[in-house]
Write a protein that holds these residues in place. Structure first.
Motif, PDB file in Angstrom:
ATOM      1  N   UNK A   1      -3.134   6.982   5.663  1.00  0.00           N
ATOM      2  CA  UNK A   1      -3.409   5.712   6.339  1.00  0.00           C
ATOM      3  C   UNK A   1      -2.082   5.006   6.616  1.00  0.00           C
ATOM      4  N   UNK A   2      -2.102   3.903   7.355  1.00  0.00           N
ATOM      5  CA  UNK A   2      -0.838   3.226   7.692  1.00  0.00           C
ATOM      6  C   UNK A   2       0.039   2.898   6.487  1.00  0.00           C
ATOM      7  N   UNK A   3      -0.552   2.464   5.367  1.00  0.00           N
ATOM      8  CA  UNK A   3       0.243   2.165   4.173  1.00  0.00           C
ATOM      9  C   UNK A   3       0.284   3.327   3.184  1.00  0.00           C
ATOM     10  N   UNK A   4      -0.571   4.325   3.393  1.00  0.00           N
ATOM     11  CA  UNK A   4      -0.811   5.408   2.437  1.00  0.00           C
ATOM     12  C   UNK A   4      -1.425   4.894   1.145  1.00  0.00           C
ATOM     13  N   UNK A   5      -0.828   3.869   0.559  1.00  0.00           N
ATOM     14  CA  UNK A   5      -1.304   3.273  -0.689  1.00  0.00           C
ATOM     15  C   UNK A   5      -1.587   1.798  -0.422  1.00  0.00           C
ATOM     16  N   UNK A   6      -2.779   1.297  -0.772  1.00  0.00           N
ATOM     17  CA  UNK A   6      -3.005  -0.142  -0.614  1.00  0.00           C
ATOM     18  C   UNK A   6      -2.007  -0.926  -1.464  1.00  0.00           C
TER      19      UNK A   6
END
Length: 466
Positions: free
Chosen positions: A217-222
């Motif tokens: 995802x865009x951040x990989x990790x929230x």
């Protein structure tokens, strides 16, 4: 001079903070079932340049003598509640910059489920999501709801939470190479198989073997939030959290907690200044001091001992009204059968059992202290200049990075902060003149490039195929 980051603390329920406010004519929080209610709040915050909307959440509820008290049902005290995570994609679609943080416990779902849910939310919000990591809330009622025979002890829940996050990070960080997604229609290739890696994890509490199905995802990790201020909670935050939410009691006590978190972060090899620490703040701001004081007085008149006791019992397992009002909480230490006491909301017990040699408050004094405050942090009211002065004082005295606004009358309080307080903070250079146009929540709060990485834990191993 530090920039003040602003978030808003909400629950998908009748009111915030375990205090009574929804019946007041200024409040519309009883409309929490209505998606338009939340869209309006999110858009107010987005336009004003707030950083994020934070949702507390949990399956529990207040319990006194093993059952839901009539006071909780009648007053809407931490009961009922909806699942706020399902709101986030809709709110993200109706906003441009605002981040969304949602609470999820490490004591119920498997880490694979949580990793999948937050990776999906990060996609749907285009990188504007954070995870508030908790080990549980109202754990006695949750244990009963889920059919557990015993409630797990306080510190043991944090041991499990360490491993829980280790596995979630392994799934987010090592399962897919950055360039594994091709989505090449001409070649008929969606993902490069050589960029996909099997995760093998064998810990004391969790096991996993296989492939993570959500591509990066865009951040990989929230963005990783944590809200515990017990001793074990601060240790967990120092190791794991990018943003820490603390509740203020006194300036000195809160400053000591903040200093301890930063010192422990340094011991973990982290830059202590990189940990964003924010405190809860109830703000009543009106054009004049007298107007603000009148609203605050109306709120305080709505509170009762029963409301306070219901909230406190749900958080700590302690029924204050069943204790000797002229003695401190130390009277509980004399009991052989303490039940859930000390295994639930430890920080809300510790705050009334000082370790600096000062006298512990009586139960009567605790009730008076919590009345109108509940689980809220610092309380500030006045005109915009007065409130901005107090925020600046707290920022500097406590070494904070910002505040989570905990509204009393929702959404009117948030509209007042946006219209009256934010312009004053901008005038002082404490907030950007225009809302920050960062592409992800992490960039907005921390300014870091890439996604969160932590040294590989020694407790488990990951197998990456060549």
């Amino acid at each position: 001079m530090k920039t003040i980051h602003l978030g808003v603390f909400e629950v998908a329920g009748p009111q915030v903070g375990g205090t009574l406010s929804w019946p007041h004519p200024r409040s519309r929080s009883a409309q929490f079932h209505d998606l338009d209610h939340w869209v309006h709040i999110a858009q107010v915050l987005d336009r004003a340049g707030f950083d994020f909307l934070f949702f507390a959440d949990g399956y529990g509820y207040p319990s006194v003598a093993g059952d839901l008290p009539e006071t909780a049902a009648r007053g809407g005290i931490n009961f009922p509640s909806l699942d706020p995570a399902v709101l986030i994609p809709a709110l993200a679609r109706e906003t441009e910059r605002l981040g969304f943080v949602v609470t999820s416990s490490t004591g119920l779902d498997h880490p694979v489920q949580t990793a999948r849910r937050f990776a999906s939310l990060d996609h749907f919000t285009r990188g504007r999501v954070g995870w508030n990591i908790v080990t549980g809330a109202s754990q006695n009622t949750v244990a009963e709801l889920f059919g557990h025979t015993t409630m797990q002890a306080h510190d043991a829940r944090y041991d499990q939470a360490d491993e829980y996050l280790d596995l979630a990070l392994r799934l987010w960080q090592t399962s897919w190479d950055d360039d594994a997604v091709r989505a090449d229609a001409a070649a008929g290739v969606y993902a490069d198989r050589s960029g996909l890696h099997r995760v093998e994890f064998a810990g004391e509490h969790f096991r996993s073997s296989g492939y993570f199905t959500v591509d990066p995802s865009p951040q990989r990790v929230p963005v990783l939030f944590q809200a515990g201020t017990s001793g074990r909670g601060r240790e967990y935050a120092a190791r794991n959290a990018e943003c820490v939410f603390v509740q203020g009691t006194t300036v000195a006590h809160t400053a000591a907690n903040v200093a301890d978190i930063r010192a422990q972060a340094a011991q973990q090899g982290r830059d202590p200044a990189s940990v964003r620490i924010m405190v809860g703040l109830t703000v009543t701001v009106r054009p004049t001091h007298d107007e603000a004081a009148r609203l605050r007085a109306e709120f305080e008149e709505m509170q009762t001992d029963e409301t306070v006791a219901t909230l406190y019992a749900g958080n700590t397992g302690i029924d204050l009204l069943a204790l000797d009002p002229e003695r401190s909480l130390e009277q509980l230490l004399d009991r052989d059968d303490r039940g859930p006491v000390g295994q639930m909301g430890q920080s809300n017990i510790d705050r009334f059992l000082p370790k600096d040699g000062s006298a512990a408050p009586t139960v009567r004094q605790i009730l008076d202290d919590l009345k109108g405050k509940g689980t809220r942090g610092f309380q500030v009211w006045g005109d915009p200049v007065e409130v901005a002065d107090e925020l600046e004082h707290l920022m500097d005295a406590v070494d904070l990075d910002g505040f989570l606004i905990e509204p009393i009358f929702d959404p009117a309080d948030l509209e007042d902060v946006a219209e009256l307080l934010v312009p004053e903070l901008r005038r002082r250079g404490r907030m950007p003149q225009e809302p920050v146009a960062a592409s992800t929540l992490r960039e907005r709060l921390i300014g870091a490039d890439g996604y969160f990485r932590r040294p590989e834990p020694a407790a488990a191993s990951a197998h990456r195929e060549p």
